[in-house]
Design a protein around this motif. Sequence first.
Motif, mmCIF file in Angstrom:
data_model
loop_
_atom_site.group_PDB
_atom_site.id
_atom_site.type_symbol
_atom_site.label_atom_id
_atom_site.label_comp_id
_atom_site.label_asym_id
_atom_site.label_seq_id
_atom_site.Cartn_x
_atom_site.Cartn_y
_atom_site.Cartn_z
ATOM 1 N N THR A 30 0.798 -1.230 0.000
ATOM 2 C CA THR A 30 0.000 0.000 0.000
ATOM 3 C C THR A 30 0.830 1.280 0.000
ATOM 4 O O THR A 30 0.282 2.366 -0.214
ATOM 5 C CB THR A 30 -0.942 0.026 1.213
ATOM 6 N N ASP A 31 2.128 1.170 0.241
ATOM 7 C CA ASP A 31 2.966 2.370 0.310
ATOM 8 C C ASP A 31 4.083 2.357 -0.728
ATOM 9 O O ASP A 31 5.169 2.901 -0.503
ATOM 10 C CB ASP A 31 3.573 2.507 1.715
ATOM 11 N N SER A 32 3.818 1.755 -1.893
ATOM 12 C CA SER A 32 4.835 1.606 -2.933
ATOM 13 C C SER A 32 4.448 2.379 -4.184
ATOM 14 O O SER A 32 3.260 2.519 -4.489
ATOM 15 C CB SER A 32 5.008 0.134 -3.299
ATOM 16 N N HIS A 33 5.463 2.840 -4.932
ATOM 17 C CA HIS A 33 5.200 3.361 -6.268
ATOM 18 C C HIS A 33 5.119 2.183 -7.239
ATOM 19 O O HIS A 33 5.353 1.022 -6.867
ATOM 20 C CB HIS A 33 6.236 4.389 -6.688
ATOM 21 N N LEU A 34 4.788 2.457 -8.496
ATOM 22 C CA LEU A 34 4.416 1.399 -9.433
ATOM 23 C C LEU A 34 5.468 0.299 -9.547
ATOM 24 O O LEU A 34 5.145 -0.890 -9.416
ATOM 25 C CB LEU A 34 4.148 1.995 -10.824
ATOM 26 N N PHE A 35 6.724 0.645 -9.816
ATOM 27 C CA PHE A 35 7.724 -0.392 -10.069
ATOM 28 C C PHE A 35 7.918 -1.283 -8.842
ATOM 29 O O PHE A 35 7.972 -2.507 -8.950
ATOM 30 C CB PHE A 35 9.058 0.236 -10.505
ATOM 31 N N ASP A 36 8.013 -0.689 -7.648
ATOM 32 C CA ASP A 36 8.172 -1.491 -6.436
ATOM 33 C C ASP A 36 6.922 -2.317 -6.158
ATOM 34 O O ASP A 36 7.003 -3.463 -5.691
ATOM 35 C CB ASP A 36 8.468 -0.585 -5.237
ATOM 36 N N TRP A 37 5.775 -1.751 -6.421
ATOM 37 C CA TRP A 37 4.493 -2.449 -6.248
ATOM 38 C C TRP A 37 4.426 -3.675 -7.161
ATOM 39 O O TRP A 37 4.048 -4.764 -6.729
ATOM 40 C CB TRP A 37 3.377 -1.441 -6.547
#
Length: 478
Positions: free
Chosen positions: A103-110
Amino acid sequence: MPETPGPPAAATPAGAADQDGRRRARTVIENCAVATVDARDTEYPVGHLVIAGSEIESVGPGPAPDGLVNVVRRVDGTGHLATPGLVNTHHHFYQWLTRGLATDSHLFDWLVALYPTWSRIDEPMVDAAARASLAMLARSGVTSAMDHHYVFPRGSGDLSGAIIRAAVRTGVRFTLARGSMDLGESAGGLPPDFAVESLDEALRATEETIDGHHDPSRQAMTRVAVAPCSPFSVSTELLRQGAELARRKGVRLHTHGSETVEEEAFCHERFGMGPTAYLESTGWLGEDVWMAHCVHLNDSDIAAFARTGTGVAHCPSSNARLAAGIARVPDLLAAGAPVGLGVDGTASNESGELHTELRNALLVNRLGPHRERALTVRQALRLGTFGGAQVLGRQDETGSLEPGKLADLVLWRLDGLGHSTIADPVAALVLGPPAPITLSVVNGATVMENGRLTTVDEEVVARDARAEARRLADLASG
């Protein structure tokens, strides 16, 4: 709500027949406000609609025409607003099973966090997720949906067929964007190698899906698009050959584009140009193309979209959830590019509703440089209806309430606690809380009535999705 000048739409003569000579059953809706979202944004403070078979026969001010025959139902729309059904232009149904993670990630990390879990999906999971996603869309006023599915683990079963069968059962008009990924981590892409197909596998399976399921007819309930996933997960050759396949088969093209600053950097590093220029170099701009997100467009990118008629699926909630930024929707509209709304996958927009995107599109864009002039409530409604139909290439069939168009419409109740003091019904719908749905019709058939789906059992759908989500979580943690 003022009535736009102009003559009311004329009804087909009473008793008009289909081409085969059979008289069509009619449904009459009266005493409601009507927002047609036609080319003039015609609205009626008190008006009517007549549905004949699968088409809209009449729409106009006041009561329905006298002398109608074969009327099987009359609906009193007092306190309601009738609009075209909402059109969802971007989604990932399978993600229903992985909501609330990273829930606290930007797209690439998500994506990196979730790819290993998604690589374990199978046909029963995709079936349950599709049924749940479609049910939630229908509950939020969607009459035309799409799913961009691009994860096909080996031995996982007939995933495309499962998604399409779920759409048929739910009763919504549907486009399957058969996605693909062939650029694994070892080749410089973002997805892990175990999550991708080969180039030949992806092209072959996509063509088989088109041949097996695409319906080009005007009243089609199922269509297929060619949809390699994104510049950072597919090869240049898959983009080029995918575009050639789509145009040879006469279907539309869909992908992600310019979603994040990380994608922008990836394209410049790998290809020496930004995402829009790169995609154009592979044949991926045109009136038969629409892209999801398009957050990081510069002026020349926007001009290219407008020049080529390339469509945009604007996903404000997902863009905010993943901290991607604010898409330049007012500038795209001013340039003449088609823009619709999308929920995106429910792993980055847990609500799964499209109605909320009307409000969020307006609010998020007012945080940008255009401030209060960014979007009006009527522009927001147009994005969610006619704009979406344009993006999916179905603007001549759906997206507005006009005689001869297919009967895809929603009757929203606005006389309850949440809306009754907002005099403008369009403002009430867009800015107020989610409005209860008294009636939702797709192709002339009832899909939702008095707040309940009529085509599927919501409790069964919820139970099955919950069970499959637990099974997936167990497999991923094992």
